[in-house]
Motif scaffolding. Sequence first.
Motif, mmCIF file in Angstrom:
data_model
loop_
_atom_site.group_PDB
_atom_site.id
_atom_site.type_symbol
_atom_site.label_atom_id
_atom_site.label_comp_id
_atom_site.label_asym_id
_atom_site.label_seq_id
_atom_site.Cartn_x
_atom_site.Cartn_y
_atom_site.Cartn_z
ATOM 1 N N LEU A 262 0.857 -1.189 0.000
ATOM 2 C CA LEU A 262 0.000 0.000 0.000
ATOM 3 C C LEU A 262 0.892 1.237 0.000
ATOM 4 C CD1 LEU A 262 -3.041 0.325 -0.140
ATOM 5 C CD2 LEU A 262 -3.088 0.688 2.319
ATOM 6 N N ASP A 263 1.329 1.579 -1.223
ATOM 7 C CA ASP A 263 2.230 2.723 -1.357
ATOM 8 C C ASP A 263 1.466 4.022 -1.111
ATOM 9 O OD1 ASP A 263 4.884 3.881 -2.497
ATOM 10 O OD2 ASP A 263 3.256 4.935 -3.507
ATOM 11 N N GLY A 264 2.114 4.929 -0.392
ATOM 12 C CA GLY A 264 1.461 6.217 -0.116
ATOM 13 C C GLY A 264 0.628 6.162 1.150
ATOM 14 N N GLY B 224 10.165 21.053 -1.323
ATOM 15 C CA GLY B 224 10.590 21.356 0.047
ATOM 16 C C GLY B 224 12.018 20.915 0.324
ATOM 17 N N TYR B 225 12.508 19.974 -0.517
ATOM 18 C CA TYR B 225 13.853 19.440 -0.281
ATOM 19 C C TYR B 225 14.915 20.182 -1.092
ATOM 20 C CZ TYR B 225 11.035 15.577 1.568
ATOM 21 O OH TYR B 225 10.110 14.833 2.255
ATOM 22 N N TRP B 226 14.572 21.329 -1.651
ATOM 23 C CA TRP B 226 15.468 22.058 -2.539
ATOM 24 C C TRP B 226 16.896 22.132 -1.983
ATOM 25 C CZ3 TRP B 226 15.389 24.323 -7.330
ATOM 26 C CH2 TRP B 226 16.420 25.218 -7.630
ATOM 27 N N ARG C 109 2.539 19.580 -10.035
ATOM 28 C CA ARG C 109 1.517 18.735 -9.412
ATOM 29 C C ARG C 109 2.245 17.684 -8.553
ATOM 30 N NH1 ARG C 109 -0.968 22.229 -11.085
ATOM 31 N NH2 ARG C 109 -2.800 22.328 -12.489
ATOM 32 N N TYR C 110 1.980 17.660 -7.266
ATOM 33 C CA TYR C 110 2.654 16.695 -6.387
ATOM 34 C C TYR C 110 1.683 16.254 -5.300
ATOM 35 C CZ TYR C 110 6.432 14.368 -3.844
ATOM 36 O OH TYR C 110 7.229 13.437 -3.244
ATOM 37 N N ILE C 111 1.284 14.975 -5.368
ATOM 38 C CA ILE C 111 0.301 14.450 -4.412
ATOM 39 C C ILE C 111 1.004 13.847 -3.202
ATOM 40 C CG2 ILE C 111 -1.583 12.771 -4.151
ATOM 41 C CD1 ILE C 111 -2.052 13.021 -7.195
ATOM 42 N N GLY C 112 2.234 13.338 -3.438
ATOM 43 C CA GLY C 112 2.955 12.681 -2.350
ATOM 44 C C GLY C 112 2.595 11.214 -2.242
ATOM 45 N N SER C 113 1.965 10.701 -3.288
ATOM 46 C CA SER C 113 1.637 9.271 -3.380
ATOM 47 C C SER C 113 2.113 8.839 -4.758
ATOM 48 C CB SER C 113 0.117 9.094 -3.224
ATOM 49 O OG SER C 113 -0.256 7.783 -3.536
ATOM 50 N N LEU C 114 3.182 8.002 -4.785
ATOM 51 C CA LEU C 114 3.844 7.680 -6.058
ATOM 52 C C LEU C 114 2.873 7.171 -7.103
ATOM 53 C CD1 LEU C 114 6.326 7.167 -7.871
ATOM 54 C CD2 LEU C 114 6.594 4.964 -6.696
ATOM 55 N N VAL C 115 1.985 6.243 -6.710
ATOM 56 C CA VAL C 115 1.078 5.654 -7.700
ATOM 57 C C VAL C 115 0.191 6.746 -8.312
ATOM 58 C CG1 VAL C 115 -0.768 3.967 -8.056
ATOM 59 C CG2 VAL C 115 1.104 3.434 -6.519
ATOM 60 N N MET D 218 9.803 13.252 -10.227
ATOM 61 C CA MET D 218 11.205 13.192 -9.772
ATOM 62 C C MET D 218 11.262 12.961 -8.269
ATOM 63 S SD MET D 218 12.668 16.449 -11.940
ATOM 64 C CE MET D 218 11.214 17.479 -11.885
ATOM 65 N N TYR D 219 12.044 11.962 -7.860
ATOM 66 C CA TYR D 219 12.419 11.869 -6.454
ATOM 67 C C TYR D 219 13.946 11.769 -6.426
ATOM 68 C CZ TYR D 219 11.627 11.741 -1.524
ATOM 69 O OH TYR D 219 11.586 12.101 -0.205
ATOM 70 N N PRO D 220 14.609 12.955 -6.382
ATOM 71 C CA PRO D 220 16.078 12.978 -6.539
ATOM 72 C C PRO D 220 16.794 12.463 -5.303
ATOM 73 C CG PRO D 220 15.068 15.145 -6.950
ATOM 74 C CD PRO D 220 14.039 14.301 -6.287
ATOM 75 N N LYS E 266 14.531 8.397 -1.549
ATOM 76 C CA LYS E 266 13.650 7.618 -0.683
ATOM 77 C C LYS E 266 13.086 6.366 -1.350
ATOM 78 C CE LYS E 266 9.275 8.338 1.812
ATOM 79 N NZ LYS E 266 8.197 9.325 2.062
ATOM 80 N N LEU E 267 12.951 6.383 -2.666
ATOM 81 C CA LEU E 267 12.197 5.303 -3.316
ATOM 82 C C LEU E 267 13.062 4.053 -3.495
ATOM 83 C CD1 LEU E 267 10.147 7.432 -5.872
ATOM 84 C CD2 LEU E 267 9.540 6.707 -3.554
ATOM 85 N N ARG E 268 12.402 2.902 -3.435
ATOM 86 C CA ARG E 268 13.104 1.623 -3.516
ATOM 87 C C ARG E 268 13.214 1.173 -4.969
ATOM 88 N NH1 ARG E 268 11.072 3.099 1.574
ATOM 89 N NH2 ARG E 268 9.059 2.857 0.608
ATOM 90 N N CYS F 75 10.938 -2.453 -5.515
ATOM 91 C CA CYS F 75 9.464 -2.528 -5.418
ATOM 92 C C CYS F 75 8.763 -1.250 -5.851
ATOM 93 C CB CYS F 75 9.028 -2.950 -4.024
ATOM 94 S SG CYS F 75 9.528 -1.843 -2.734
ATOM 95 N N GLU F 76 9.531 -0.217 -6.231
ATOM 96 C CA GLU F 76 8.882 1.011 -6.728
ATOM 97 C C GLU F 76 9.451 1.440 -8.089
ATOM 98 O OE1 GLU F 76 9.793 3.109 -3.070
ATOM 99 O OE2 GLU F 76 7.668 3.298 -2.588
ATOM 100 N N ALA F 77 10.746 1.695 -8.145
ATOM 101 C CA ALA F 77 11.326 2.258 -9.380
ATOM 102 C C ALA F 77 11.262 1.277 -10.554
ATOM 103 C CB ALA F 77 12.778 2.681 -9.123
HETATM 104 P P1 P6P Z 1 7.866 12.765 0.368
HETATM 105 C C1 P6P Z 1 4.897 7.531 0.065
HETATM 106 O O1 P6P Z 1 5.337 7.499 1.408
HETATM 107 C C2 P6P Z 1 6.130 7.511 -0.832
HETATM 108 O O2 P6P Z 1 6.879 6.369 -0.602
HETATM 109 C C3 P6P Z 1 5.691 7.619 -2.287
HETATM 110 O O3 P6P Z 1 4.423 7.090 -2.494
HETATM 111 C C4 P6P Z 1 5.733 9.116 -2.552
HETATM 112 O O4 P6P Z 1 6.036 9.417 -3.906
HETATM 113 C C5 P6P Z 1 6.859 9.581 -1.633
HETATM 114 O O5 P6P Z 1 6.922 8.656 -0.553
HETATM 115 C C6 P6P Z 1 6.603 10.970 -1.083
HETATM 116 O O6 P6P Z 1 7.724 11.307 -0.280
HETATM 117 O O7 P6P Z 1 9.263 12.771 0.958
HETATM 118 O O8 P6P Z 1 7.714 13.770 -0.755
HETATM 119 O O9 P6P Z 1 6.761 12.880 1.377
#
Ligand code: P6P
Length: 340
Positions: A115-117, A211-213, A241-247, A261-263, A275-277, A280-282
Motif C-alpha cells: 500500500l504505497d502512499g 521542500g527538499y530544494w 503537481r505533487y500528491i505525495g503518493s507515487l502511484v 522526480m524523487y532525486p 527515498k524510493l526503492r 518494489c517502486e522504481a
Molecule cells: P515525500 C509515500 O510514502 C512515498 O513512498 C511515495 O508514495 C511518494 O512518492 C513519496 O513517498 C513521497 O515522499 O518525501 O515527498 O513525502
Amino acid sequence: MRQVTVVEHLLLSQKERPMASGRFTRLLTELILSAKIIGREVSKAGLLDVLGATGEVNVQGEIVQKLDDFSNQVIIRRMERAGVLCAMVSEENADFIEIPRQFPVGDYILIFDPLDGSANIDANVSIGTIFSIYRRTSYTQQAVTLDEILQKGAMQVAAGYIIYGSSTMMVYTAGNGVHGFTLDPSVGEFLLSHPNIQIPEQGRIYSVNEGYWSYWDEPTRRIVNHFKSDENALGRPYSLRYIGSLVSDFHRNLIYGGIFMYPADHRDPRKPKGKLRLMCEANPMAMIVEQAGGLAVDGTRRILDIEPEELHQRVPLFVGSKKDVEVVLQYYREAGDDRP
Ligand code: P6P
C-alpha cells in the motif's frame, strides 16, 4: 466496447506472444483478488478502526499504518498458497519471504509494495499497490536464493499497480504494451478501459517535493529550474503537481504526460539515493513507462539496467515523458556526472 476482463485480455494478447502456461494467469488472478479485498477495506477505511498507525516501525524506519499491515498480510497469505511463486519480497518485510513447505512452489517471484502512499490514508488521498514479477533464474528444486531475487529490472516478466482512487484501476504490462482496467463494482471485475496506454512524448507537468530544494545536488536544481522557467520546450513554466503518493503522481503523468522526480537528497546519510526503492517502486514504474513510450533514469543510468545489490536499496528516480526525462540526462551529462 465489449467488456473485456484482465484474464480475457491476457489470453487474447498471448495469441500474439505465447507467454507462460496458466500459471501466470493464476498469479494475476490471485493478485487481482487480493487487490479487490484491499480496495474494499481502503474504501471504507474512515468507518472502521483500520485508520491510523499500528505503533510499529517497518524495515524502512516508517510508521506502519494499520491498512498497509492489513494489505501486506492479504497479499502474503493469498499468494503463498497460489502454487505459482518460489518467493516474495514485500516493502514491509526486511528479508524475502519463502513459500511455506505445505504449499506447492512455482517459478515466479513477486515483489510488491502492498500500500504505497499509506501515510496519506487518513487524508483520503489515492494510494496504491505496486507489483513486479520475475522468473527464478535456476531450475533446481533447491530453495530460492537471494541472488536469484536480485535481478535487474529489465528481467521483469510483468509489472503494474492498482490505484485506489475515485475509481479502482489496475494498470499493468506483461511486455506487450500497457493496459488499464477499471473495477466495475456491480460485477466485481476489472474491465478493460484504457487499452494500449501511451504517455505523451512531451509533458506539461513536473512532480517533485520542492521542500527538499536545499538537499539536492546542482544538476537536480538546474533541472527543476528548467521546468519552472520559460526556457523549456513549452516556452513557459510547467505546472507543478505533487500528491505525495507515487502511484497517484505516476498515474496522472502517464495519462496526461509529465515527469515525476524523487532525486537523491543528502539530508539523511542513510538515504543519499533518495527515498524510493529500486526493486518494489522504481523498477515496476520503469517497465510500465518504457512500455508506454517513456523513460526512467536515476540521473545517468536507465533504471532497468541497474544491478541490485540489496533488496531494499534506494535509487533516485526521474520517470515520465521521453523528452522531459531526456532533459535530466542532458543536465547530468553536462555536469560530468558519471554515477557508478
Ligand atoms: P515525500 C509515500 O510514502 C512515498 O513512498 C511515495 O508514495 C511518494 O512518492 C513519496 O513517498 C513521497 O515522499 O518525501 O515527498 O513525502
